[in-house]
Scaffold this active site. Structure first.
Site, PDB file in Angstrom:
ATOM      1  N   TRP A   1     -39.539  24.297  35.776  1.00  0.00           N
ATOM      2  CA  TRP A   1     -38.792  23.597  34.815  1.00  0.00           C
ATOM      3  C   TRP A   1     -39.332  22.023  34.735  1.00  0.00           C
ATOM      4  O   TRP A   1     -38.387  21.359  34.518  1.00  0.00           O
ATOM      5  CB  TRP A   1     -37.647  24.049  35.817  1.00  0.00           C
TER       6      TRP A   1
ATOM      7  N   GLY B   1     -44.594  16.310  37.245  1.00  0.00           N
ATOM      8  CA  GLY B   1     -44.793  17.789  38.395  1.00  0.00           C
ATOM      9  C   GLY B   1     -43.924  17.394  39.355  1.00  0.00           C
ATOM     10  O   GLY B   1     -44.845  16.808  40.665  1.00  0.00           O
TER      11      GLY B   1
ATOM     12  N   ALA C   1     -35.475   6.905  34.487  1.00  0.00           N
ATOM     13  CA  ALA C   1     -35.578   8.830  33.367  1.00  0.00           C
ATOM     14  C   ALA C   1     -34.173   8.546  33.085  1.00  0.00           C
ATOM     15  O   ALA C   1     -33.001   9.022  32.548  1.00  0.00           O
ATOM     16  CB  ALA C   1     -35.906   9.945  34.248  1.00  0.00           C
ATOM     17  N   ARG C   2     -32.863   8.698  34.638  1.00  0.00           N
ATOM     18  CA  ARG C   2     -31.644   8.901  34.582  1.00  0.00           C
ATOM     19  C   ARG C   2     -31.172   8.078  33.436  1.00  0.00           C
ATOM     20  O   ARG C   2     -30.206   7.826  33.278  1.00  0.00           O
ATOM     21  CB  ARG C   2     -31.306   8.595  36.205  1.00  0.00           C
TER      22      ARG C   2
ATOM     23  N   GLU D   1     -33.001  16.065  36.892  1.00  0.00           N
ATOM     24  CA  GLU D   1     -32.586  15.107  37.323  1.00  0.00           C
ATOM     25  C   GLU D   1     -31.881  14.380  38.500  1.00  0.00           C
ATOM     26  O   GLU D   1     -31.846  13.229  37.724  1.00  0.00           O
ATOM     27  CB  GLU D   1     -32.704  13.621  36.543  1.00  0.00           C
TER      28      GLU D   1
ATOM     29  N   CYS E   1     -39.449   6.751  39.406  1.00  0.00           N
ATOM     30  CA  CYS E   1     -39.380   7.571  38.049  1.00  0.00           C
ATOM     31  C   CYS E   1     -38.039   7.781  37.879  1.00  0.00           C
ATOM     32  O   CYS E   1     -37.574   8.018  36.937  1.00  0.00           O
ATOM     33  CB  CYS E   1     -40.887   8.303  38.122  1.00  0.00           C
TER      34      CYS E   1
ATOM     35  N   ARG F   1     -34.449  14.255  23.071  1.00  0.00           N
ATOM     36  CA  ARG F   1     -34.930  12.780  23.844  1.00  0.00           C
ATOM     37  C   ARG F   1     -35.776  13.565  24.834  1.00  0.00           C
ATOM     38  O   ARG F   1     -35.940  12.294  25.367  1.00  0.00           O
ATOM     39  CB  ARG F   1     -33.011  12.431  24.000  1.00  0.00           C
TER      40      ARG F   1
END
Length: 392
Positions: A169, A137, A250-251, A371, A246, A97
């Protein structure tokens, strides 16, 4: 190879709130996960290797940028469909995912909303199919929860800029073809740049030794006097608004995805409890086991309803970043607690690769951090309801 016997819990008939299209999309992704992910994921996790052969299938399914308009290669789907896709993928594995989330929400999304028409036409169709893979990044060695303190920067050098710094990361970094990188200009203003693999001075060393997201490729982004053409700078945004927008996207996907992991742990624990006999009867008949299972399905149901409502708000353009933060934090907490309780029901078997629970439990430790950490999301909610900023 392991057989995937997963049956999705739906205690409050949440499926009745979904459109037929949603159900069809979810079923397609669920079937793909059962056939392509579940039989191999434990072995890849044990080996700490990302199964790159799955990328083509993810592209074919439309899991890369499903909400991006069809004109740019996306699926043109709504946000509930996107959430369901992420739920099913994370039911298979958080790392799978994560790969889809990064590609869609952190690479394609910023190019779509902040990029030039030339950038959109050049990158988005290839990213949608998986022909080209990307990474995002933002996080740096010394700046995680405080992205405003980033040190990665670039200087004007005529028809290009010179980019220097490092990010860490970064999911997908070891194999990504492009990176959407956030860096400061000479005036300290944050911009997004599209950095392509092969640009001199750009490297992506892989992060080794992880106990979490072992079937996901994680790495660093290192920039040493990298020449980035000015046409690779995203023209549509300046400042922290870019990366934070962004991250909200994503969250949202994580809020749905983490519950997929919770559902898998619950399903495995329920089946095991019904089959495991101790003291002459299945352990599902004991009060403490029923307490754990009842609490699991209750929390899953609450999260399903929260995510569905958030999806409706997102489709209507009304969802706030604070609401998304609440859902992300809630889903992660629910999933982590369910994983731990599910492991306890399975006893010693719960730590083996014969069952998915320990893998989900380790993965969720990362999902609770990336995130936006668990604590940061609490402070976002606190700021939203009090009007007082606890970050400073």
């Amino acid at each position: 190879m392991q057989q995937d016997l997963f049956q999705s819990p739906d205690y409050f008939s949440v499926d009745d709130l979904l459109k037929e299209e949603h159900l069809m999309i979810r079923q397609a992704v669920r079937q793909w996960v059962k056939q392509e992910v579940s039989p191999i994921i434990e072995d890849y996790c044990q080996q700490a290797v990302f199964p790159k052969q799955l990328l083509k299938g993810l592209g074919t399914l439309g899991c890369f940028g499903p909400t991006i308009p069809e004109a740019y290669g996306g699926g043109g789907l709504d946000h509930i469909a996107y959430g369901l896709m992420m739920q099913e993928l994370e039911r298979g594995d958080s790392g799978i995912r994560s790969t889809a989330s990064v590609q869609g929400s952190l690479v394609m999304y910023p190019i779509y909303i902040f990029g030039s028409e030339v950038q959109k036409r050049h990158y988005l169709p290839k990213l949608a199919t998986g022909e080209m893979m990307g990474c995002f990044g933002l996080t740096e060695p010394d700046h995680g929860s405080n992205p405003a303190g980033m040190r990665t920067s670039f200087k004007d050098a005529g028809d290009h800029v010179l980019l220097n710094g490092a990010k860490m990361w970064i999911s997908n970094a070891p194999f990504a073809d492009i990176a959407v990188v956030w860096a400061k200009d000479e005036g300290g203003i944050i911009h997004g740049l599209i950095v392509e693999r092969g640009m001199e001075g750009f490297s992506t060393p892989e992060t080794k030794g992880k106990w979490s997201l072992r079937a996901s490729a994680t790495g660093e982004l290192v920039f040493d006097q990298v020449k980035v053409p000015k046409e690779n700078i995203l023209p549509g945004v300046k400042g922290l608004k870019g990366p934070l927008t962004c991250l909200s996207s994503a969250r949202y996907g994580i809020a749905w995805g983490a519950i997929g992991a919770a559902m898998d742990c619950y399903d495995a624990a329920l089946r095991y409890a019904q089959e495991r006999v101790q003291f002459g009867r299945p352990i599902a008949g004991f009060q403490l086991t029923q307490k754990k299972l009842a609490e699991m399905i209750t929390e899953i149901t609450k999260a399903q309803l929260l995510n569905w409502r958030l999806g409706v708000l997102k489709n209507e353009g009304k969802a706030t970043s604070a609401q998304i933060s609440m859902a992300k934090r809630n889903s992660c907490e629910v999933a982590a607690n369910i994983a731990r309780n599910a492991r306890s029901i399975l006893g010693g078997m719960g730590i083996t690769g014969e069952f998915p629970i320990m893998r989900h439990m380790m993965n969720l430790e990362s999902v609770m951090t990336y995130e936006g950490t668990h604590e940061i999301h609490l402070l976002i909610t606190g700021h939203d309801i009090t009007g007082l900023d606890a970050f400073k």
